[in-house]
Write a protein that holds these residues in place. Structure first.
Motif, short mmCIF file in Angstrom:
data_model
loop_
_atom_site.label_atom_id
_atom_site.label_comp_id
_atom_site.label_asym_id
_atom_site.label_seq_id
_atom_site.Cartn_x
_atom_site.Cartn_y
_atom_site.Cartn_z
N MET A 241 -34.15 40.56 -50.19
CA MET A 241 -35.15 41.55 -50.59
C MET A 241 -36.11 40.98 -51.62
O MET A 241 -37.29 41.34 -51.63
CB MET A 241 -34.46 42.81 -51.12
N LYS A 242 -35.66 40.09 -52.47
CA LYS A 242 -36.58 39.43 -53.42
C LYS A 242 -37.61 38.60 -52.67
O LYS A 242 -38.79 38.60 -53.03
CB LYS A 242 -35.79 38.55 -54.39
N ARG A 243 -37.16 37.89 -51.64
CA ARG A 243 -38.11 37.10 -50.84
C ARG A 243 -39.12 38.02 -50.15
O ARG A 243 -40.32 37.73 -50.12
CB ARG A 243 -37.36 36.27 -49.80
N ARG A 244 -38.64 39.13 -49.62
CA ARG A 244 -39.54 40.07 -48.96
C ARG A 244 -40.51 40.68 -49.96
O ARG A 244 -41.68 40.87 -49.68
CB ARG A 244 -38.73 41.18 -48.27
N LEU A 245 -40.01 40.99 -51.15
CA LEU A 245 -40.86 41.57 -52.19
C LEU A 245 -41.98 40.61 -52.56
O LEU A 245 -43.15 41.01 -52.69
CB LEU A 245 -40.02 41.90 -53.42
N MET A 246 -41.65 39.33 -52.72
CA MET A 246 -42.67 38.34 -53.06
C MET A 246 -43.68 38.16 -51.92
O MET A 246 -44.87 37.96 -52.15
CB MET A 246 -42.01 37.00 -53.40
N HIS A 247 -43.19 38.26 -50.69
CA HIS A 247 -44.09 38.15 -49.55
C HIS A 247 -45.08 39.33 -49.54
O HIS A 247 -46.28 39.15 -49.32
CB HIS A 247 -43.29 38.13 -48.25
N VAL A 248 -44.56 40.54 -49.75
CA VAL A 248 -45.42 41.72 -49.76
C VAL A 248 -46.41 41.65 -50.92
O VAL A 248 -47.61 41.90 -50.75
CB VAL A 248 -44.57 43.01 -49.86
#
Length: 403
Positions: free
Chosen positions: A344-351
């Motif tokens: 989720m951290k990776r997804r958050l940074m992507h968003v």
């Protein structure tokens, strides 16, 4: 009371505004829909002489519905499906017979009109085949001994989980999800799917309960398509989701039975497609954000793909909501486990990276006529809010790397 584009934003970011905005928008949508349906029926009636009887039969049934039943029908995919394609095919029944959109609409209206004992006309109308409620919560099946009302499983208390209806089985070459083959879901897989989706909406409720309310307001059925077997190789395309306005209130998710479709990915998919449903309701009432004409496509700062201008406008609101969800989940942990937390951290940074590009997102649109100043202002305000948040937390070089 009119819903503004600024209200759309406020309902996503401010829990104190969500109830009012969603209520006003839903009421306005249900006020506009009867007029649009009446116009579509009138045009359909005038096309062919044989259409007159079909329309009259539907209208006779519709007039007998009480106000609550009418609202359920008007908010259903049978109404939006007919208005989108009055002369088309809604789906195939279990015997492979094509069901027209006007027939599907009449069946849905009749299903709401049903009272015990089941009336004889119902048996003649559906010719022994299954009939379901407009919002998909139950299906009426006919057996030798009579009729059986079967309740479908629900997610989040109100969202029908549909894996086997005519809509769930549709083949749509133009769809990103329903172009995939339909494979039957076993009872064991159905249990896995229901538990996973329930846990997913539980994540949304824990982190952003106001978005859980928004989801339940504008999503009433989740159609789950199984297109790959447990042992098949998985690609990102096999784990997609989708919302299409042709079926109001219905979202689609692929292959939830697979372990690769994790609870957090399901939570993101449910929120993603429900925001599309929310925005589509606004557009039905107040008009499209912008033309759907495609001459030149802008590049999405999130996917890097060339997408329609209209899709980019939706994406800003969608990823704004997802950023809220993921940001809070990452902060609170939510008992999701170390692996899910990292994901989720990776997804958050992507968003966040999509918002943190150097250009204003409003300048990415390629339009033949100027877009609404209100829309462009809100798009820029959303972007600036997230850019400011990260500029205060991260060195400039990290921001650029994320973008």
């Amino acid at each position: 009371m009119r819903t503004s584009i600024e209200d759309l934003r406020r309902a996503i970011e401010d829990p104190h505004r969500t109830v009012d905005v969603c209520s006003v928008l839903l009421d306005a949508w249900l006020e506009v829909t009867p007029r649009r349906l009446s116009e579509a029926l009138s045009r359909f009636r005038d096309k062919r002489i044989e259409n007159q009887g079909r329309v009259e039969n539907f209208e006779k049934t519709f007039k007998q519905l009480d106000p609550a039943a009418r609202r359920r029908l008007l908010g259903s995919p049978w109404v939006s499906g007919f208005m989108d394609d009055p002369d088309g095919v809604s789906h195939e029944d279990p015997d492979g017979r094509s069901v027209s959109t006007i027939e599907a609409l009449h069946l849905a209206a009749t299903a709401e009109f049903l009272v015990a004992p089941i009336n004889d006309g119902m048996g003649k109308l559906h010719q022994g085949r299954g009939v379901e409620s407009p919002l998909g919560e139950w299906v009426l099946r006919r057996h030798e001994s009579g009729f059986e009302k079967v309740e479908r499983a629900k997610v989040g208390g109100v969202i029908a989980l549909d894996v086997d209806s005519g809509l769930a089985r549709r083949n749509e070459p133009e769809s990103g999800t329903f172009c995939n083959p339909f494979l039957s879901i076993s009872s064991e897989e159905l249990v896995v799917i229901q538990e996973k989706l329930e846990a997913a909406i539980g994540l949304v409720d824990e982190a952003t309960p106001h978005l859980g309310l928004l989801i339940r307001t504008f999503t009433r059925r989740v159609l789950v398509r199984k297109s790959i077997q447990p042992g098949d190789q998985v690609s990102p395309l096999n784990l997609g989701s989708e919302y299409r306005p042709i079926h109001a209130g219905c979202i689609r998710i692929l292959n939830v039975h697979r372990p690769e479709m994790t609870v957090d990915l399901c939570a993101e998919a449910i929120l993603h497609e429900s925001i599309h449903s929310y925005l589509s309701a606004y557009e039905e009432v107040h008009g499209k954000f912008m033309s759907g004409a495609i001459r030149v496509r802008p590049v999405s700062p999130w996917s890097g793909n060339f997408i329609p201008n209209h899709s980019l406008a939706h994406a800003v609101f969608v990823y704004y909501a997802i950023h809220q969800l993921l940001g809070i989940l990452v902060d609170i942990g939510a008992g999701i486990g170390e692996e899910a937390g990292k994901r989720m951290k990776r997804r958050l940074m992507h968003v966040a990276g999509g918002f943190c590009i150097e250009r204003k997102i409003s300048t990415l649109f390629v339009l033949e006529s100027p877009a609404s100043p209100q829309l462009m202002a809100v798009v820029n305000e959303i972007q600036e809010k997230i850019r400011t948040e990260y500029s205060q937390r991260m060195p400039k070089y990290k921001l650029e790397n994320v973008a």
